[in-house]
Design a protein around this motif. Structure first.
Motif, PDB file in Angstrom:
ATOM      1  N   LYS A   1       0.807  -6.296   3.948  1.00 25.66           N
ATOM      2  CA  LYS A   1       0.939  -5.898   5.351  1.00 25.66           C
ATOM      3  C   LYS A   1       1.861  -6.854   6.105  1.00 25.66           C
TER       4      LYS A   1
ATOM      5  N   TYR B   1       2.275   6.603  -3.981  1.00 23.68           N
ATOM      6  CA  TYR B   1       1.738   5.597  -3.067  1.00 23.68           C
ATOM      7  C   TYR B   1       2.802   4.564  -2.713  1.00 23.68           C
TER       8      TYR B   1
ATOM      9  N   GLU C   1      -7.307   9.750  -7.813  1.00 25.23           N
ATOM     10  CA  GLU C   1      -6.519   9.972  -6.599  1.00 25.23           C
ATOM     11  C   GLU C   1      -5.024   9.967  -6.950  1.00 25.23           C
TER      12      GLU C   1
ATOM     13  N   LEU D   1      -2.589   5.139   1.336  1.00 22.33           N
ATOM     14  CA  LEU D   1      -3.703   4.194   1.180  1.00 22.33           C
ATOM     15  C   LEU D   1      -4.536   4.123   2.450  1.00 22.33           C
ATOM     16  N   ARG D   2      -3.866   4.229   3.589  1.00 17.09           N
ATOM     17  CA  ARG D   2      -4.556   4.116   4.868  1.00 17.09           C
ATOM     18  C   ARG D   2      -5.371   5.372   5.189  1.00 17.09           C
ATOM     19  N   ILE D   3      -4.801   6.555   4.977  1.00 12.02           N
ATOM     20  CA  ILE D   3      -5.509   7.760   5.421  1.00 12.02           C
ATOM     21  C   ILE D   3      -6.644   8.169   4.484  1.00 12.02           C
ATOM     22  N   ILE D   4      -6.543   7.781   3.194  1.00 16.06           N
ATOM     23  CA  ILE D   4      -7.675   8.088   2.317  1.00 16.06           C
ATOM     24  C   ILE D   4      -8.627   6.897   2.207  1.00 16.06           C
ATOM     25  N   ASP D   5      -8.240   5.778   2.861  1.00 12.97           N
ATOM     26  CA  ASP D   5      -9.100   4.600   2.936  1.00 12.97           C
ATOM     27  C   ASP D   5      -9.566   4.163   1.558  1.00 12.97           C
ATOM     28  N   VAL D   6      -8.598   4.061   0.622  1.00 11.06           N
ATOM     29  CA  VAL D   6      -8.963   3.736  -0.757  1.00 11.06           C
ATOM     30  C   VAL D   6      -8.798   2.248  -1.058  1.00 11.06           C
ATOM     31  N   TYR D   7      -7.902   1.575  -0.323  1.00  7.81           N
ATOM     32  CA  TYR D   7      -7.633   0.172  -0.635  1.00  7.81           C
ATOM     33  C   TYR D   7      -6.817  -0.418   0.500  1.00  7.81           C
ATOM     34  N   GLU D   8      -7.086  -1.688   0.834  1.00  6.61           N
ATOM     35  CA  GLU D   8      -6.324  -2.347   1.890  1.00  6.61           C
ATOM     36  C   GLU D   8      -5.587  -3.555   1.318  1.00  6.61           C
TER      37      GLU D   8
END
Length: 286
Positions: A210, A205, A201, A257-264
């Motif tokens: 958060k 980034y 990916e 990171l949020r839109i591809i939901d790869v890591y939070e």
């Protein structure tokens, strides 16, 4: 076993990556300026061709904003040309490269978080030199991860450890209330980097913990978790001995990171609590 070359391994992020990396999964080459000067092109290429890394993680940088303003040639040699040299190695060896960057590539004038698609407009030599490093990485190799973060802390010199040390000797601490960002532990930044290098990916980034706070709010939480009772006084940046002049609004949106939901990423308070527990276990040593 994947070969990982960590450049700037002695810094707080390089140290944190080594702590969270599984030694059974990777063969690690750690270098710092004593072992390898990344501004020397032939030296860097020679090291890369001999060791053939699969991944290069560039944590090396001149981050002192005052030093960058005083010595711009040094800033550009390390932050821009160093990144270029490592990118040349990545292209020659087919390696993935992680380039660490900063919120300072933005001007800090926004009132909403910066996403990866916002235009950069650095106002400092540090920010401009880091943007130049990003551009070299994009130019020389497509297998790249440019990772911007802010207010990073870990083992070494940083805001968290400075607040703790000053609180031990001063009854009152003036702390900037007009700087806003997202405190991010070096360990959590290391974890997202290790996650990304296992993927394809590629791209830029934003990776911060958060939540958002001011330097003053950050310092209050640090002292609470450290069990220290110095009095904090909210002041403008110019009156704070703990805050160098940086973009006033340094909040990054982890949009990709949020839109591809790869890591939070975790919340900044939970991350700080984990760091402070480790700090206590080390006997209060930064």
């Amino acid at each position: 076993m994947v070969k990982v070359w960590i450049v700037g391994a002695g810094g707080q992020l390089g140290t944190a990556i080594n702590e969270v990396l599984d030694p059974l999964e990777a063969e690690v080459f750690n270098t710092d300026k004593e072992e390898l000067d990344i501004t020397h092109t032939d030296e860097v290429i020679g090291f890369g061709e001999i060791n053939r890394p699969d991944v290069i993680i560039n944590c090396a940088a001149v981050t002192d904003t005052g030093l960058c303003e005083a010595q711009p040639e040094l800033a550009y040699r390390v932050n821009a040309l160093g990144a270029r040299n490592l990118s040349i190695v990545a292209r020659k060896t087919g390696a993935k490269i992680v380039q660490l960057s900063t919120d300072d590539v933005f001007d800090g004038l926004s009132t909403t978080p910066y996403s990866e698609f916002d235009d950069t407009n650095p106002l400092t030599v540090y920010g401009r030199s880091k943007r130049a490093g990003e551009n070299y990485v994009k130019e020389f190799t497509h297998k790249h991860f440019i990772v911007r973060s802010n207010w990073v802390y870990g083992r070494g010199e940083n805001f968290v450890n400075s607040v703790i040390e000053k609180a031990k000797s001063q009854r009152e601490l003036p702390v900037a209330s007009d700087q806003f960002g997202s405190p991010t532990s070096a360990r959590d930044l290391g974890r997202i980097i290790l996650h990304l290098i296992r993927t394809n990916e590629y791209g830029t980034y934003h990776a911060t913990c958060k939540g958002t706070c001011s330097r003053y709010e950050f310092a209050k939480e640090i002292l609470k978790l450290a069990g220290l009772e110095a009095e904090l006084r909210p002041v403008p940046t110019r009156e704070s001995e703990l805050s160098s002049v940086r973009p006033a609004y340094a909040v990054l949106d982890n949009f990709i990171l949020r839109i591809i939901d790869v890591y939070e990423m975790p919340g900044w308070r939970a991350s700080l609590e984990e760091y402070m527990e480790e700090w206590m276990n080390r006997g209060g040593i930064g």
